[in-house]
Every structure is written in structure tokens, then in C-alpha cells.
Design a protein around this motif. Sequence first.
Motif, PDB file in Angstrom:
ATOM      1  N   GLN A   1      44.279  20.020  27.680  1.00  0.00           N
ATOM      2  CA  GLN A   1      44.954  19.465  26.582  1.00  0.00           C
ATOM      3  C   GLN A   1      44.566  18.231  26.309  1.00  0.00           C
ATOM      4  O   GLN A   1      44.142  17.356  25.325  1.00  0.00           O
ATOM      5  CB  GLN A   1      46.220  19.837  26.543  1.00  0.00           C
ATOM      6  CG  GLN A   1      46.712  19.508  25.159  1.00  0.00           C
ATOM      7  CD  GLN A   1      47.701  18.122  25.237  1.00  0.00           C
ATOM      8  OE1 GLN A   1      47.862  17.512  26.080  1.00  0.00           O
ATOM      9  NE2 GLN A   1      47.567  17.522  24.012  1.00  0.00           N
ATOM     10  N   PRO A   2      44.709  17.093  27.477  1.00  0.00           N
ATOM     11  CA  PRO A   2      44.241  15.643  27.390  1.00  0.00           C
ATOM     12  C   PRO A   2      42.866  15.323  26.773  1.00  0.00           C
ATOM     13  O   PRO A   2      42.675  14.323  26.201  1.00  0.00           O
ATOM     14  CB  PRO A   2      44.670  15.303  28.894  1.00  0.00           C
ATOM     15  CG  PRO A   2      45.853  16.096  29.415  1.00  0.00           C
ATOM     16  CD  PRO A   2      45.190  17.427  28.714  1.00  0.00           C
ATOM     17  N   GLY A   3      42.089  16.238  27.203  1.00  0.00           N
ATOM     18  CA  GLY A   3      40.740  15.672  26.685  1.00  0.00           C
ATOM     19  C   GLY A   3      40.232  16.159  25.460  1.00  0.00           C
ATOM     20  O   GLY A   3      39.094  15.877  24.809  1.00  0.00           O
ATOM     21  N   VAL A   4      41.049  17.082  24.678  1.00  0.00           N
ATOM     22  CA  VAL A   4      40.938  17.632  23.444  1.00  0.00           C
ATOM     23  C   VAL A   4      40.968  16.726  22.276  1.00  0.00           C
ATOM     24  O   VAL A   4      41.956  15.974  22.261  1.00  0.00           O
ATOM     25  CB  VAL A   4      41.647  18.832  22.994  1.00  0.00           C
ATOM     26  CG1 VAL A   4      41.389  19.397  21.801  1.00  0.00           C
ATOM     27  CG2 VAL A   4      41.572  19.981  24.060  1.00  0.00           C
ATOM     28  N   GLY A   5      39.908  16.405  21.639  1.00  0.00           N
ATOM     29  CA  GLY A   5      40.119  15.514  20.548  1.00  0.00           C
ATOM     30  C   GLY A   5      39.743  14.034  20.700  1.00  0.00           C
ATOM     31  O   GLY A   5      39.915  12.935  20.166  1.00  0.00           O
ATOM     32  N   ARG A   6      39.421  13.654  22.522  1.00  0.00           N
ATOM     33  CA  ARG A   6      39.172  12.459  22.793  1.00  0.00           C
ATOM     34  C   ARG A   6      37.912  12.040  22.561  1.00  0.00           C
ATOM     35  O   ARG A   6      36.891  12.718  22.451  1.00  0.00           O
ATOM     36  CB  ARG A   6      39.537  12.345  24.099  1.00  0.00           C
ATOM     37  CG  ARG A   6      40.906  12.511  24.798  1.00  0.00           C
ATOM     38  CD  ARG A   6      41.284  11.986  25.946  1.00  0.00           C
ATOM     39  NE  ARG A   6      41.151  10.673  25.956  1.00  0.00           N
ATOM     40  CZ  ARG A   6      41.360   9.858  27.087  1.00  0.00           C
ATOM     41  NH1 ARG A   6      41.503  10.684  28.209  1.00  0.00           N
ATOM     42  NH2 ARG A   6      40.974   8.728  27.178  1.00  0.00           N
ATOM     43  N   LEU A   7      37.601  10.666  22.033  1.00  0.00           N
ATOM     44  CA  LEU A   7      36.337   9.965  21.750  1.00  0.00           C
ATOM     45  C   LEU A   7      35.663   9.665  22.834  1.00  0.00           C
ATOM     46  O   LEU A   7      36.311   9.263  23.994  1.00  0.00           O
ATOM     47  CB  LEU A   7      36.376   9.001  20.782  1.00  0.00           C
ATOM     48  CG  LEU A   7      37.279   9.302  19.308  1.00  0.00           C
ATOM     49  CD1 LEU A   7      37.325   7.985  18.782  1.00  0.00           C
ATOM     50  CD2 LEU A   7      36.112  10.055  18.511  1.00  0.00           C
TER      51      LEU A   7
ATOM     52  N   LEU B   1      50.897  32.535  32.874  1.00  0.00           N
ATOM     53  CA  LEU B   1      51.100  31.469  33.593  1.00  0.00           C
ATOM     54  C   LEU B   1      49.958  30.690  33.858  1.00  0.00           C
ATOM     55  O   LEU B   1      49.763  29.586  33.634  1.00  0.00           O
ATOM     56  CB  LEU B   1      52.148  31.823  34.699  1.00  0.00           C
ATOM     57  CG  LEU B   1      52.458  30.379  35.424  1.00  0.00           C
ATOM     58  CD1 LEU B   1      53.208  29.494  34.619  1.00  0.00           C
ATOM     59  CD2 LEU B   1      53.040  30.561  36.851  1.00  0.00           C
ATOM     60  N   ALA B   2      48.936  31.272  34.319  1.00  0.00           N
ATOM     61  CA  ALA B   2      47.733  30.824  34.717  1.00  0.00           C
ATOM     62  C   ALA B   2      46.870  30.231  33.387  1.00  0.00           C
ATOM     63  O   ALA B   2      46.513  29.339  33.478  1.00  0.00           O
ATOM     64  CB  ALA B   2      46.752  31.911  35.369  1.00  0.00           C
ATOM     65  N   ALA B   3      46.932  31.075  32.420  1.00  0.00           N
ATOM     66  CA  ALA B   3      46.430  30.710  30.959  1.00  0.00           C
ATOM     67  C   ALA B   3      47.133  29.369  30.532  1.00  0.00           C
ATOM     68  O   ALA B   3      46.754  28.468  30.033  1.00  0.00           O
ATOM     69  CB  ALA B   3      46.507  31.907  30.110  1.00  0.00           C
ATOM     70  N   ALA B   4      48.490  29.411  30.629  1.00  0.00           N
ATOM     71  CA  ALA B   4      49.200  28.280  30.167  1.00  0.00           C
ATOM     72  C   ALA B   4      48.815  27.004  30.855  1.00  0.00           C
ATOM     73  O   ALA B   4      48.612  25.807  30.478  1.00  0.00           O
ATOM     74  CB  ALA B   4      50.538  28.605  30.254  1.00  0.00           C
ATOM     75  N   MET B   5      48.637  27.178  32.312  1.00  0.00           N
ATOM     76  CA  MET B   5      48.362  25.888  33.221  1.00  0.00           C
ATOM     77  C   MET B   5      47.086  25.585  32.849  1.00  0.00           C
ATOM     78  O   MET B   5      46.494  24.347  32.822  1.00  0.00           O
ATOM     79  CB  MET B   5      48.126  26.529  34.840  1.00  0.00           C
ATOM     80  CG  MET B   5      49.810  26.674  35.177  1.00  0.00           C
ATOM     81  SD  MET B   5      49.931  27.521  36.895  1.00  0.00           S
ATOM     82  CE  MET B   5      49.018  26.286  37.727  1.00  0.00           C
ATOM     83  N   VAL B   6      46.072  26.464  32.558  1.00  0.00           N
ATOM     84  CA  VAL B   6      44.572  25.902  32.195  1.00  0.00           C
ATOM     85  C   VAL B   6      44.768  25.237  30.706  1.00  0.00           C
ATOM     86  O   VAL B   6      44.091  24.146  30.576  1.00  0.00           O
ATOM     87  CB  VAL B   6      43.580  27.185  32.177  1.00  0.00           C
ATOM     88  CG1 VAL B   6      42.367  26.806  31.332  1.00  0.00           C
ATOM     89  CG2 VAL B   6      43.234  27.709  33.240  1.00  0.00           C
ATOM     90  N   LEU B   7      45.507  25.834  29.720  1.00  0.00           N
ATOM     91  CA  LEU B   7      45.552  25.078  28.448  1.00  0.00           C
ATOM     92  C   LEU B   7      46.231  24.009  28.794  1.00  0.00           C
ATOM     93  O   LEU B   7      45.906  22.740  28.072  1.00  0.00           O
ATOM     94  CB  LEU B   7      46.235  25.777  27.481  1.00  0.00           C
ATOM     95  CG  LEU B   7      45.699  27.329  27.112  1.00  0.00           C
ATOM     96  CD1 LEU B   7      46.461  27.954  26.369  1.00  0.00           C
ATOM     97  CD2 LEU B   7      44.386  26.783  26.183  1.00  0.00           C
ATOM     98  N   LEU B   8      47.224  23.561  29.491  1.00  0.00           N
ATOM     99  CA  LEU B   8      47.720  22.142  29.845  1.00  0.00           C
ATOM    100  C   LEU B   8      46.771  21.319  30.617  1.00  0.00           C
ATOM    101  O   LEU B   8      46.825  20.141  30.314  1.00  0.00           O
ATOM    102  CB  LEU B   8      49.216  22.462  30.550  1.00  0.00           C
ATOM    103  CG  LEU B   8      50.218  22.994  29.863  1.00  0.00           C
ATOM    104  CD1 LEU B   8      51.487  23.327  30.886  1.00  0.00           C
ATOM    105  CD2 LEU B   8      50.681  21.873  28.733  1.00  0.00           C
ATOM    106  N   ALA B   9      45.956  21.709  31.168  1.00  0.00           N
ATOM    107  CA  ALA B   9      45.210  21.019  32.038  1.00  0.00           C
ATOM    108  C   ALA B   9      43.789  20.541  30.930  1.00  0.00           C
ATOM    109  O   ALA B   9      43.445  19.342  31.042  1.00  0.00           O
ATOM    110  CB  ALA B   9      44.758  21.619  33.233  1.00  0.00           C
TER     111      ALA B   9
END
Length: 192
Positions: free
Chosen positions: A23-29, A13-21
Motif C-alpha cells: 500500500q505505501p508504494g501505490v501511487g507514489r511518484l 490474513l496473508a492477503a491482508a498482510m500483502v495488501l498492507l505491505a
Amino acid sequence: MRDKLFFPLAALLAAAMVLLAIQPGVGRLPTGAVAGDGMNYDRIVIEGPYLNKVIAGGDARAQLIREGGNYYLYIEAAADALSAAPELGPHFRLAADIETQFSGRKARVTVRARPADVRGAEDIEVNYSAGRVGESGWQVMPLQPGFSDVSFDYDVPLIQGEQGVDVLGIRPVVPDKSRALVIERIVLQRLP
């Protein structure tokens, strides 16, 4: 719930929360002001995805394009659509660290650009503005059919009072209708 089941589920659950946190910054310019690395200010390079930090301003169109894994900045403007003030047209904001490091020094601005394929500009205008204390004025330089470097030197005035916002204005010269150019790289050098 037993410890053998609880702790693995809590870790998952902690790993999933970190990945979700993140995620919005991945691939942003990148956006915002152009800043240095905090250590070396002799050569600031704006290229690749960092060309996305441009602010279109005014009635110009600025767009990051990607071709074959490379990023380019496309700038198009119509005749009589741009103001003489560099911050009111296509420009890059320079962060306070660059403003401080370049204050009172000679700067060389080099732009690697070419005319766009359609309605390509014959000339490019570049202006280094130190805000209230002065600016280089629009430096008009000819473009070649392929990518080539154009550059000019400017004695950046000393900061007076509070820091302002330095900008680097870049746009095509538009004699009629509209013109466009493509930029591959911008280099700001602090000269001795």
C-alpha cells in the motif's frame, strides 16, 4: 479451531498482510537517478511521472504539475540565485548505467519545453555534466510560445578513474526578477 475455518482465515490474513505491505508504494511518484532499462541506451526518455526525478537544488523551485492527465515539470528561478555548477541548481542525476553507456560517445540532449504562463522565460539553459572529466557548459536556446524542441550535441568524455555522478542541469535564463518554464519531455540520445 477446525481446519475448515482455520485455512480460509489464514489465507485472508496473508492477503491482508500483502495488501498492507504494498500500500505505501501505490501511487507514489518515481524519485532518484534517471536509469536506463538495461537493454537499450540509444534513447532515454524522461517524461510523465518520471519528470518527478528532478532535484530542485539551490534557490530554484521545481514542481511536477498534472494537467488533463499529463505531467509537466515547472521550474522557476530568481535572478542571481543559481550557481554556475549544474548540480547546484535544478538537475537530473544520471545513474551509473547511463554514465557508462554514454562515456566516450556523442550525446544529443533534446528538451521539449515552453515559457510558463506567468513570468515565462524567453530562453532555457541546459548543461550535460560528466563530473570531473568535463561538461558541455550552459547551452542557451530560445523558447517558443508553445511547446517546442530545443537540442544540442555533446561529446561525452571517457570515464577516468572511478565513476562520478553525471547530471543534466536545466533551468530558465533569468535576466531579472524571476522566470519560469514548463518541460514536457527530455530525451537523451546516444549517437553513433
